[in-house]
Enzyme design. Structure first.
Site, PDB file in Angstrom:
ATOM      1  N   HIS A   1      57.424   8.361  30.696  1.00 23.28           N
ATOM      2  CA  HIS A   1      56.663   9.540  30.718  1.00 23.28           C
ATOM      3  C   HIS A   1      55.128   9.578  30.174  1.00 23.28           C
ATOM      4  O   HIS A   1      54.938   8.583  29.420  1.00 23.28           O
ATOM      5  CB  HIS A   1      57.382  10.700  29.768  1.00 23.28           C
ATOM      6  CG  HIS A   1      58.760  11.163  30.346  1.00 23.28           C
ATOM      7  ND1 HIS A   1      58.693  11.627  31.517  1.00 23.28           N
ATOM      8  CD2 HIS A   1      60.066  10.876  30.140  1.00 23.28           C
ATOM      9  CE1 HIS A   1      60.273  12.002  31.802  1.00 23.28           C
ATOM     10  NE2 HIS A   1      60.663  11.421  30.871  1.00 23.28           N
TER      11      HIS A   1
ATOM     12  N   LYS B   1      63.672  18.755  31.874  1.00 23.73           N
ATOM     13  CA  LYS B   1      62.391  18.521  32.565  1.00 23.73           C
ATOM     14  C   LYS B   1      62.624  18.823  33.963  1.00 23.73           C
ATOM     15  O   LYS B   1      61.731  18.996  34.747  1.00 23.73           O
ATOM     16  CB  LYS B   1      62.040  17.097  32.664  1.00 23.73           C
ATOM     17  CG  LYS B   1      61.400  16.654  31.021  1.00 23.73           C
ATOM     18  CD  LYS B   1      60.864  15.306  31.123  1.00 23.73           C
ATOM     19  CE  LYS B   1      60.397  15.148  29.962  1.00 23.73           C
ATOM     20  NZ  LYS B   1      61.156  14.755  28.686  1.00 23.73           N
TER      21      LYS B   1
ATOM     22  N   ILE C   1      68.575  10.359  20.444  1.00 23.77           N
ATOM     23  CA  ILE C   1      67.420  10.067  21.520  1.00 23.77           C
ATOM     24  C   ILE C   1      67.852  10.219  22.967  1.00 23.77           C
ATOM     25  O   ILE C   1      68.345   9.513  23.692  1.00 23.77           O
ATOM     26  CB  ILE C   1      67.381   8.359  21.366  1.00 23.77           C
ATOM     27  CG1 ILE C   1      67.495   7.914  19.673  1.00 23.77           C
ATOM     28  CG2 ILE C   1      66.220   7.905  21.972  1.00 23.77           C
ATOM     29  CD1 ILE C   1      66.338   8.501  18.951  1.00 23.77           C
TER      30      ILE C   1
ATOM     31  N   SER D   1      65.595  12.230  26.292  1.00 22.62           N
ATOM     32  CA  SER D   1      64.274  11.996  26.805  1.00 22.62           C
ATOM     33  C   SER D   1      63.227  12.882  26.013  1.00 22.62           C
ATOM     34  O   SER D   1      63.541  13.714  25.443  1.00 22.62           O
ATOM     35  CB  SER D   1      64.039  12.992  28.182  1.00 22.62           C
ATOM     36  OG  SER D   1      63.020  12.923  28.866  1.00 22.62           O
TER      37      SER D   1
ATOM     38  N   CYS E   1      73.474 -10.795  49.440  1.00 24.03           N
ATOM     39  CA  CYS E   1      73.450  -9.129  49.681  1.00 24.03           C
ATOM     40  C   CYS E   1      72.476  -9.007  50.838  1.00 24.03           C
ATOM     41  O   CYS E   1      71.376  -9.313  50.798  1.00 24.03           O
ATOM     42  CB  CYS E   1      72.946  -8.536  48.352  1.00 24.03           C
ATOM     43  SG  CYS E   1      72.523  -6.805  48.854  1.00 24.03           S
TER      44      CYS E   1
ATOM     45  N   CYS F   1      74.747  -0.472  52.458  1.00 27.83           N
ATOM     46  CA  CYS F   1      76.277  -0.773  52.727  1.00 27.83           C
ATOM     47  C   CYS F   1      77.146  -0.802  51.463  1.00 27.83           C
ATOM     48  O   CYS F   1      78.339  -0.733  51.434  1.00 27.83           O
ATOM     49  CB  CYS F   1      76.404  -2.072  53.573  1.00 27.83           C
ATOM     50  SG  CYS F   1      76.459  -3.372  52.652  1.00 27.83           S
TER      51      CYS F   1
END
Lengths: 421, 478
Positions: B50, B250, B335, B337, B400, B435
């Site tokens: 952030h 947010k 803990i 955001s 992949c 896929c």
């Protein structure tokens, strides 16, 4: 191993074929027939033949060879012809990129990265299966959820079993075939669930895979939730409303450890998009003319990459045409440009090719949107053909002869499928 | 062996802390209940570093957000995971919302966050043409960035372990007993003796605090669902797009992830069930309906995957970081955001707490800050690809096809700790493409089987009971 790797990969070929499944094999033979000399087929598996290798059931080739073959037998016939013709087949190799100079970057399994160029290119990459994410089935993300094709590969080619009790979502052919296949392996298939009000596979598969094995088919029903933390434990199924949304108040749970998805095939057009080809949003495949040539000169396409087929016989037929025209392109003889645009009309979802010419015979392939009995295919005002039934799961082929178009002087024709008067 | 510090929880907080403590001559052990670090909430994190202006200075969150933000460049440079400051836009559709932008601007400037600027409609439209016509203005924060949080976890722990920190996975903490000068941490089949316990157990941190006899807070998990979109949309928006925030969330964002896939979400709904990481139809509708208002060109048809995670929200909604009434037990709880953003700052804060609590923190002169770089073959220039594949042909062998991941990268992932399909997936991206593992699942399983010496029927998706293939009754292997 049937194919042998070429001793030397050249840098320029007359024709490079991306994908060595039934489409690519037929196309390569077509190109050879019309005079192309250096032809290279590229396939990512250990052996060319594509998806046919895992289709150990029979029913292939009824139209093309007038015999009933298994998938591997069909592939074998083509592979033998391809090898005898001196066509190079590069297996265990992946086409990573292609550019508008018709250069292809290859990731070979054994020989590093290679770049080859084709005077013409044939796209025959086939299709991939639609996955869970595409339909966003709610629930957890355990193991045990896979596409029917992956299960087929695992069972048929490697001899493993996916689970003990299976639910199949989607009445597409792959799911139907796997319902039978798993039953024959002693696995319990609790049922096949189809969101549409009609089945999606070939009628013969409904009979031979479901009815013959007493496997229930639930139409207008879908899987509305997946349960199980590590491994699938059960699914919730529910009938759907007119907008295909699950009616959760009428849902019920089915215990199972495997969910197979047979919810559709998507043409695998990554390479086609790299070439910036024109696409048909309904087929999700490239727009092609009657030579099976795409919007880019010298780039041809055939098979599932253009539109999803039901029968490999038509894949072969269509791709043979693509290959022949690639061959003609390379030797400098080109048929005249198409002069008639085809468009899908009433109750027709799409038609391929997208244009034809009035001087040659053509086979036009199309699918209807909704099932219809006692209907007529109207090809503009030029041709009318009666059919006893049509449904979306079975692609229709229409043979168009030049004599039908003798008195046609327009530049556009629509295909409609309507009830007979 | 009595450890100096046992960190309970291998999420991004535990991993960052482990790596921080590796700088000192200490015996540290990190325990994690899943089969890999980061496999709890952290892998479901949105991956946003952030900008620094989101939380108010009156909170611990607010004080640590900007501090944390600034430390990610160094971490990324040392550890090699991806991080890019792509910037963010908070969009306003009305006068009221415009006022909120001004408040956020002031909040950020008060903390010294640079580059904050309100763009008017024309500028917004020119910079992000995919945004809806009705956007009146947007607050641009160039300091915002994106990472893959699971990559950060793996890299942080690899660095920590290279410097002597121990890691124990498949170690669910089931009890804590205070003993002379320390604690006994009980797992399901092993015990650890330690002087200090750091409670970084995320969603379960209140349960761990109870085990220590401390309690003092409750976690009320808040589930967030996220949806990943086809790579075809790469570049459709260039920055993270935020709506104007609410008190608890947010909002639903459009996030261009580090690898280029667009991600939309998260939702924010409280749940009692600490195992509920289901995605839902309502959540999917909420995400796409909200996103459509801001980026009209995005639809459900672009979705390729979805997942959910639980935020460890504590009462009071702020971080709970500090020593407790029991000696040697330190909370790093609640803990949520901007926890990922703040993680490096949280880690140094906890190191300071340990020092204050009497732990002698002597610097480790042999500390090595870097780890061997990980090859991402698909992102290399073609000349480099050709060279690497010539040296090792396994770089040229595809595993992949969607993400262009090679066999060599997959083998490296296994060697670096991946023992499951998800372990390979989160280290290499194999299986994350359109896929969704249709092609690579088999190849990855074969490599796992070969490298780990396991039969195919013992390969799992992510440990525990997540087997893929069922053994035959007769015990036969194909």
């Amino acid at each position: 191993m049937i194919t042998r790797a070429p001793r030397h990969i050249e840098s320029v070929y007359d024709v490079v074929v991306a994908g060595g499944g039934p489409a690519g094999l037929a196309a390569a033979l077509g190109a050879r027939e019309k005079g192309a000399e250096k032809i290279l087929i590229i396939d990512r598996e250990q052996e060319a033949g594509g998806i046919l290798w895992q289709c150990i059931h029979s029913g292939f080739g009824l139209h093309h060879f007038k015999e009933e073959l298994t998938g591997p037998e069909y592939a074998q016939r083509y592979l033998e012809d391809v090898l005898e013709s001196g066509i190079d087949v590069l297996t265990d190799t992946f086409v990573a990129d292609v550019d508008r100079d018709k250069r292809l970057k290859l990731m070979t399994g054994h020989d590093g990265i290679k770049v080859v160029e084709g005077k013409s290119v044939i796209l025959s990459m086939g299709a991939r299966e639609r996955t869970r994410g595409a339909i966003r089935i709610p629930g957890t993300r355990p193991s045990g959820v896979m596409t029917a094709g992956l299960a087929q590969k695992v069972v048929n080619m490697h001899g493993y079993l996916p689970g003990k009790r299976v639910v199949i979502l989607g009445s597409g052919d792959i799911g139907l075939i796997m319902a039978r296949r798993l039953t024959l392996e002693g696995i319990e298939v609790a049922g096949v669930f189809e969101i549409m009000p009609h089945a999606n596979g070939l009628s013969r598969n409904i009979v031979q895979c479901l009815h013959d094995f007493d496997i229930p088919l639930h139409l207008s029903t879908t899987v509305s939730e997946i349960h199980g933390r590590d491994r699938l434990e059960k699914v919730t199924v529910a009938p759907v409303d007119g907008q295909f949304r699950p009616q959760t108040d009428r849902a019920w749970d089915i215990e199972c450890d495997t969910l197979l998805l047979s919810i559709g095939l998507i043409p695998e057009n990554e390479l086609s998009r790299q070439l910036n080809l024109r696409f048909d949003p309904v087929t999700s495949g490239p727009v092609v003319n009657s030579c099976m040539e795409t919007s880019m000169d010298g780039v041809f396409a055939g098979g599932n990459v253009v539109h999803i087929h039901d029968l490999v016989d038509f894949v072969s037929q269509e791709s043979l045409l693509a290959g022949r025209n690639a061959g003609l392109y390379v030797t400098g003889e080109r048929p005249p440009v198409d002069n008639v645009r085809l468009s899908p009309g009433e109750n027709v979802a799409y038609c391929v090719p997208h244009t034809i010419s009035t001087d040659r015979p053509h086979t036009v392939y199309f699918r209807v949107r909704k099932p219809l009995e006692k209907c007529s295919i109207r090809f503009g005002d030029v041709l009318e053909k009666k059919l006893s039934y049509v449904f979306p799961a079975e692609m229709v082929t229409l043979k168009v002869k030049p004599q039908f178009l003798e008195n046609f002087h327009g530049d556009a024709l629509s295909i409609d499928v309507v009830p007979r008067d | 062996m009595i450890y100096d510090v046992a960190i309970i929880g291998g999420g991004v907080i535990g991993c960052t802390l482990a790596r921080e403590l590796a700088r000192y001559r200490l015996n540290v052990v990190l325990v994690e209940k899943e089969c890999e670090v980061g496999f709890g909430t952290s892998k479901s994190n949105s991956g946003i570093i952030h900008a620094g202006h989101h939380s108010s200075v009156g909170t611990l969150k607010g004080r640590l957000e900007w501090d944390g933000n600034q430390r990610w460049d160094d971490l990324c440079r040392e550890l090699g995971f991806g991080f890019e400051r792509i910037g963010e836009l908070t969009v306003a559709f009305s006068e009221d919302q415009y006022k909120t932008l001004e408040e956020l601007l002031a909040q950020g400037q008060a903390k010294g966050v640079p580059g904050l600027e309100i763009w008017e409609a024309d500028r917004v439209r020119a910079e992000e043409p995919a945004l809806a016509e009705g956007v009146a203005a947007a607050l641009h924060a160039p300091t915002a960035g994106v990472i893959n949080p699971y990559e950060a976890c793996f890299a942080l722990v690899e660095s920590a372990r290279a410097n002597g920190v121990e890691m124990r996975v498949n170690f669910p903490v089931q009890g804590l007993s205070a003993v002379d000068d320390g604690w006994i941490v009980k797992g399901s089949d092993a015990e650890i003796k330690t002087r200090f316990v750091i409670n970084a157990a995320g969603v379960f941190s209140d349960w761990v605090a109870e085990m220590a006899g401390v309690g003092g807070f409750r976690i009320h998990p808040r589930k967030g669902e996220e949806y990943l979109l086809d790579k075809r949309l790469k570049g459709y928006v260039k920055r993270i797009i935020f709506p104007v925030p609410t008190p608890t969330s947010k909002g639903i964002l459009v996030i261009p992830t580090f690898d280029g896939t667009l991600m939309v979400g998260p939702t924010a709904h409280e749940t009692e069930d600490r195992d509920d990481i289901t995605t839902t139809m309502a959540g999917s509708d909420e995400v796409f309906n909200n996103v459509r208002r801001v980026v009209p060109g995005i639809s459900e048809r672009d979705c390729i995957a979805e997942f959910a995670g639980l935020r460890a929200a504590a009462d009071g909604e702020d971080f709970i970081i500090g020593p407790t009434k029991v000696k040697g037990f330190i909370n790093v709880a609640g803990i949520q955001s901007p926890g990922l953003t703040a993680a490096p700052a949280i880690a140094t804060m906890v190191a300071d707490i340990l020092r204050d609590e009497g732990l002698a923190m002597e610097e480790n002169a042999d500390f090595v800050s870097t780890i061997p770089p990980q090859v991402r073959f698909a992102t290399l220039p073609v000349e480099e690809q050709i060279r690497l594949a010539r040296e090792d042909s396994r770089y040229g062998h595809i595993v992949c096809r969607c993400e262009h991941v090679s066999e060599k990268e997959t083998l490296d992932a296994i060697q670096r700790g991946a023992h499951t399909l998800d372990g390979i997936k989160f280290r290499t991206r194999a299986g994350m493409g359109r896929c969704q593992g249709g092609f690579c699942t088999w190849r990855c399983m074969e490599l796992l089987s070969q490298e780990l010496g396991l039969p195919m029927t013992e390969i799992t998706k992510r440990g525990g009971g997540s087997w893929i293939l069922r053994p035959r009754e007769d015990g036969g292997q194909p």
